[in-house]
Design an enzyme around this catalytic site. Sequence first.
Site, PDB file in Angstrom:
ATOM      1  N   SER A  66      -2.610  82.023 -10.436  1.00  0.00           N
ATOM      2  CA  SER A  66      -1.885  81.501  -9.712  1.00  0.00           C
ATOM      3  C   SER A  66      -1.634  82.405  -8.367  1.00  0.00           C
ATOM      4  CB  SER A  66      -0.395  81.559 -10.230  1.00  0.00           C
ATOM      5  OG  SER A  66      -0.353  80.888 -11.383  1.00  0.00           O
TER       6      SER A  66
HETATM    7  N1  SAH Z   1      -0.417  82.754 -15.781  1.00  0.00           N
HETATM    8  C1  SAH Z   1      -1.674  82.564 -15.624  1.00  0.00           C
HETATM    9  C2  SAH Z   1      -1.817  81.049 -14.601  1.00  0.00           C
HETATM   10  C3  SAH Z   1      -3.074  80.592 -15.235  1.00  0.00           C
HETATM   11  S1  SAH Z   1      -3.145  78.577 -14.989  1.00  0.00           S
HETATM   12  C4  SAH Z   1      -2.127  83.621 -14.565  1.00  0.00           C
HETATM   13  O1  SAH Z   1      -1.478  84.671 -14.109  1.00  0.00           O
HETATM   14  O2  SAH Z   1      -3.343  83.753 -14.356  1.00  0.00           O
HETATM   15  C5  SAH Z   1      -2.313  77.777 -16.275  1.00  0.00           C
HETATM   16  C6  SAH Z   1      -3.101  78.258 -17.752  1.00  0.00           C
HETATM   17  O3  SAH Z   1      -2.358  77.420 -18.574  1.00  0.00           O
HETATM   18  C7  SAH Z   1      -4.424  77.915 -17.932  1.00  0.00           C
HETATM   19  O4  SAH Z   1      -5.302  79.060 -18.329  1.00  0.00           O
HETATM   20  C8  SAH Z   1      -4.497  76.667 -18.930  1.00  0.00           C
HETATM   21  O5  SAH Z   1      -5.491  76.793 -19.761  1.00  0.00           O
HETATM   22  C9  SAH Z   1      -3.000  77.074 -19.700  1.00  0.00           C
HETATM   23  N2  SAH Z   1      -2.318  76.070 -20.313  1.00  0.00           N
HETATM   24  C10 SAH Z   1      -2.426  74.718 -20.117  1.00  0.00           C
HETATM   25  N3  SAH Z   1      -1.735  74.056 -21.046  1.00  0.00           N
HETATM   26  C11 SAH Z   1      -1.367  74.921 -22.000  1.00  0.00           C
HETATM   27  C12 SAH Z   1      -0.777  74.803 -23.315  1.00  0.00           C
HETATM   28  N4  SAH Z   1      -0.568  73.621 -23.821  1.00  0.00           N
HETATM   29  N5  SAH Z   1      -0.899  75.979 -24.198  1.00  0.00           N
HETATM   30  C13 SAH Z   1      -0.951  77.141 -23.781  1.00  0.00           C
HETATM   31  N6  SAH Z   1      -1.889  77.151 -22.505  1.00  0.00           N
HETATM   32  C14 SAH Z   1      -2.008  76.228 -21.757  1.00  0.00           C
END
Ligand code: SAH
Length: 218
Positions: A66
């Site tokens: 993000s």
């Molecule tokens: N907090 C992260 C943001 C990553 S983007 C950072 O700081 O880098 C969002 C993430 O949510 C992705 O890795 C995606 O695979 C995950 N995601 C999407 N749906 C999900 C679910 N149902 N349960 C757990 N993770 C999920």
Amino acid sequence: MPKDDNYLHKGLRKQLVQVLRDKGIKDERVLAAIEAIPRHFFLDPAFERQSYEDRAFPITAGQTISMPYTVARQTELLELKKFDKVLEIGTGSAYQACVIAQLGYTLFTIERQRALYDYVGQFFFLKNFPNIKRFYGDGFEGLPSYGPFDKILITCGAPFIPPKLVEQLKTGGIMVIPVGDDGKQQMLRITKQADGSLTEENMGAFSFVPMLQGKNNR
Ligand code: SAH
């Protein structure tokens, strides 16, 4: 292999903190955590020079890290207090997790993509944070055996407010969740009242990758 965090990186982080301040981030503890965490450790070396720009970047498995503003804003909205137990949905690169862990909280985090979960497991920097507890699973289910949680943070765009996460939120607890689809969500801050009802504040438009159902074992 551990990477280097030199004066140049530190200087760029100071500038990033100023950018976040100018964009309206006020919580000094959050800004200090952003200044402390070497974001370039979390990115592909190809993006190293841009690590301290306020933008999102691709990470492995088609996911993103993000924007620093979004990480700072979501963290600020959680209003973290001493001894809070926090659940994050969407570990991704673990950058957001490290920002919260840097503030001293115990952070449980779930990732649905096996490849990403395994990749982050190899990441040397996480050894600094024994207070991060990582799980491979479906965020819609939460972590019933570790709850309830004081704070719940969703870092992917949710199609709706997952009922099981509401159940796992303590009375008086706060959930910060981007709700909506098509890469455009409204950031909601939800507070669970004593009678179980929810109050909702809309914190504006943000853009996240989607929160998807089920685990992905590839
Ligand atoms: N907090 C992260 C943001 C990553 S983007 C950072 O700081 O880098 C969002 C993430 O949510 C992705 O890795 C995606 O695979 C995950 N995601 C999407 N749906 C999900 C679910 N149902 N349960 C757990 N993770 C999920």
